[in-house]
Write an enzyme that holds these catalytic residues in place. Sequence first.
Site, PDB file in Angstrom:
ATOM      1  N   ASP A  86      57.056  35.702   7.781  1.00 53.08           N
ATOM      2  CA  ASP A  86      55.916  36.392   7.938  1.00 53.08           C
ATOM      3  C   ASP A  86      54.645  36.212   7.089  1.00 53.08           C
ATOM      4  O   ASP A  86      54.908  35.345   6.102  1.00 53.08           O
ATOM      5  CB  ASP A  86      56.139  38.021   7.859  1.00 53.08           C
ATOM      6  CG  ASP A  86      57.060  38.341   6.546  1.00 53.08           C
ATOM      7  OD1 ASP A  86      57.186  37.383   5.705  1.00 53.08           O
ATOM      8  OD2 ASP A  86      57.534  39.482   6.515  1.00 53.08           O
TER       9      ASP A  86
ATOM     10  N   HIS B   3      63.302  47.852   7.131  1.00 54.23           N
ATOM     11  CA  HIS B   3      62.751  46.815   7.904  1.00 54.23           C
ATOM     12  C   HIS B   3      63.116  45.441   7.535  1.00 54.23           C
ATOM     13  O   HIS B   3      63.217  45.161   6.333  1.00 54.23           O
ATOM     14  CB  HIS B   3      61.106  47.096   7.998  1.00 54.23           C
ATOM     15  CG  HIS B   3      60.489  46.662   6.734  1.00 54.23           C
ATOM     16  ND1 HIS B   3      59.889  47.583   6.043  1.00 54.23           N
ATOM     17  CD2 HIS B   3      60.206  45.555   6.339  1.00 54.23           C
ATOM     18  CE1 HIS B   3      59.340  47.058   4.915  1.00 54.23           C
ATOM     19  NE2 HIS B   3      59.663  45.767   4.988  1.00 54.23           N
TER      20      HIS B   3
ATOM     21  N   GLU C 107      58.846  46.854  11.570  1.00 54.15           N
ATOM     22  CA  GLU C 107      58.927  48.005  11.069  1.00 54.15           C
ATOM     23  C   GLU C 107      59.680  49.043  11.926  1.00 54.15           C
ATOM     24  O   GLU C 107      59.978  48.513  13.001  1.00 54.15           O
ATOM     25  CB  GLU C 107      57.583  48.590  10.845  1.00 54.15           C
ATOM     26  CG  GLU C 107      56.616  47.896  10.211  1.00 54.15           C
ATOM     27  CD  GLU C 107      56.407  48.180   8.761  1.00 54.15           C
ATOM     28  OE1 GLU C 107      57.552  48.525   8.166  1.00 54.15           O
ATOM     29  OE2 GLU C 107      55.614  47.929   8.067  1.00 54.15           O
TER      30      GLU C 107
END
Lengths: 394, 272
Positions: B72, B143, B148
């Site tokens: 990410d 998560h 999430e």
Amino acid sequence: ANKIVQFHNCRILRNHRLIWDDLWVRNGIIQNPRLLFFEEKKGSDIKIDCKGKILSPGFIDLQINGGFEIDFSSNVENVEFGVQKVAKGLLQYGVTSFCPTIVTSPSHIYKAILAKIQPKKGSKNGAAILGVHLEGPFICHEKKGAHPEKFIRKLTGCDSVLEVYGDLTNVKIVTLAPELDNACEVIKMLSEKGIIVSLGHSVSNLEQAENAVNSGAKLITHLFNAMLPFHHRDPGIVGLLTSKKIDKQIYYGMISDGIHTNPAALRIAHRANPKGMILVTDAISAMGLEPGTYQLGQQHVTIDEKRAFVANTKTLAGSIATLPHCIRHFKKATLSSIEEALEAATLHPAECLGMENTIGTLNYGAQADFVLLTDDLQVYSTYIAGQLVYSNSQ
Amino acid sequence: MRLVILDDYDKVSLWAAKYIRNRINEFNPGPEKFFVLGLPTGSTPLGTYKKLIEFYKSGALSFKYVKTFNMDEYVNLPRDHPESYHSFMWENLFKHIDIDPKNAHILDGNAEDVIKECQSFEDKIKEAGGVNLFVGGIGPDGHIAFNEPGSSLVSRTRVKTLAQDTILANARFFDNDLSQVPRQALTVGVGTVMDAEEVMILITGAHKSYALHKAIEGGVSHMWTVSAFQQHPRTIFICDEDATLELKVKTVKYFKGLMEIHNKLVEERVPT
């Protein structure tokens, strides 16, 4: 020529701290390795092992009258040769840029010398010449120090400055006394031309000094020396260090050779204004010479390990300090950190000149002028624009 | 599913690094055959990266023929910002090892068209032949990457708005100024990680113990996205004692009984 060089296994001075990190250089400029990696997808082409040394920005000397038997102010004929000889000699001391300093002289000398000392990039042939430091002739008779009195001039306005110096193109710093008539007007004119005005050889009170700073002056020439001593009702130029009536950081040069300035005076100045401290050598032609007796200019000078005397006397002939010696002495005398000591000879002078994005720093985008130092701050090697220009490892 | 329980964080780091080392070395990567490694950021994997760097420096491991894909990256945070995941990966792993910059992939949160960027990230993983080993950590809310609670368990790489909890927790990295904290991130999806040949999840600390309980003792739930890996054929959870606090004694004892077998996975192999 576009090779990416990675200096590794070193502690580099960045953001006021020494950190274990690598320095990346391409085309003489310090690179951001993350951008090389993520945007250009490039790693290093050459790796250089710094063997655990300290990697500091190259040293900057704003006040140096000569060295290696050369006196800039008295060798008008061969001044280019003289400046180049000193520039080359300074590499062994980690100095990568400097301001050759000319003491109070007659007008024709200024004109002759200024035409010949042009700013010059550093290389293996010598440290960069940032521009000339003109110390005088607009100074105070009472605080002339070693300057020849007969050449001291009055300031009758901006024209008198141009008349005496001639072309100002190659000038970086002018030392003058702020109490002279028309000083503020002249300081404004010089500052607008990008010339740094330094206050010194003066009997100025604090108010005059403050007015000078608010007119553009940024620097004090060899603090404490050739100015009124500190007095609590009028601290004089020294008071600038803690003045609240000035609009900027004031910088001040000090000769931290252990001879010309008492360690307590160094400590007072440093504690009052740590960010303004600039180490200068104010070295004379005897700097860089082996012990012995020499004919220097009109004088016979005897040099021992640390001092230069007028031969057969106990009169000091001037500073023969080198900048790394001053850094070491300063660190010891003020109990400051290695970082603080190095910044007084790198970042601070660069900031004073408004050049802190290109020299005196290891930030990305700056010129790769740097010094490798041992832990006790002895120069190991010197680099200019990423190129090795001096190494003491034979 | 495997669960490896070790005494503390340092032992987790060492064990995980040895496991990764063995996986890469057994794969025997080369110019025609790259090992593809998925990588996380955050405090949990830091120790593992340190050990991997040590292995690289001692010559026990090379990243020359390894491609990496990071999970990410924040949206609209300058790449050079100290809190960007580009910065994290550079400082904590890439600058220390011999990986070719061309083989290190991190989502570009500053791309003009972030949707396109996400798609192209998925395409690059595919071109690389899929991920051999995806390493991940989890948040206290379970998560994985920025998936999430409530994220789809078949999600792919996409833009994700961060949960308020995450934003608040991140504020400490941004001078405690909420307005500076990125609100969105690009993240691989749960489905993207599920596609990996093998998944390794690192979980340490008492504050993650409830998440570990949910991950392996609760059912599969999109409110604890890490629980999806119960359905992955090759998942290995590596945790410390603190993280087991919410587990049943029976669960802990069962997996501890398997440690002898699991430890064989990290023995140093003598090259033949």
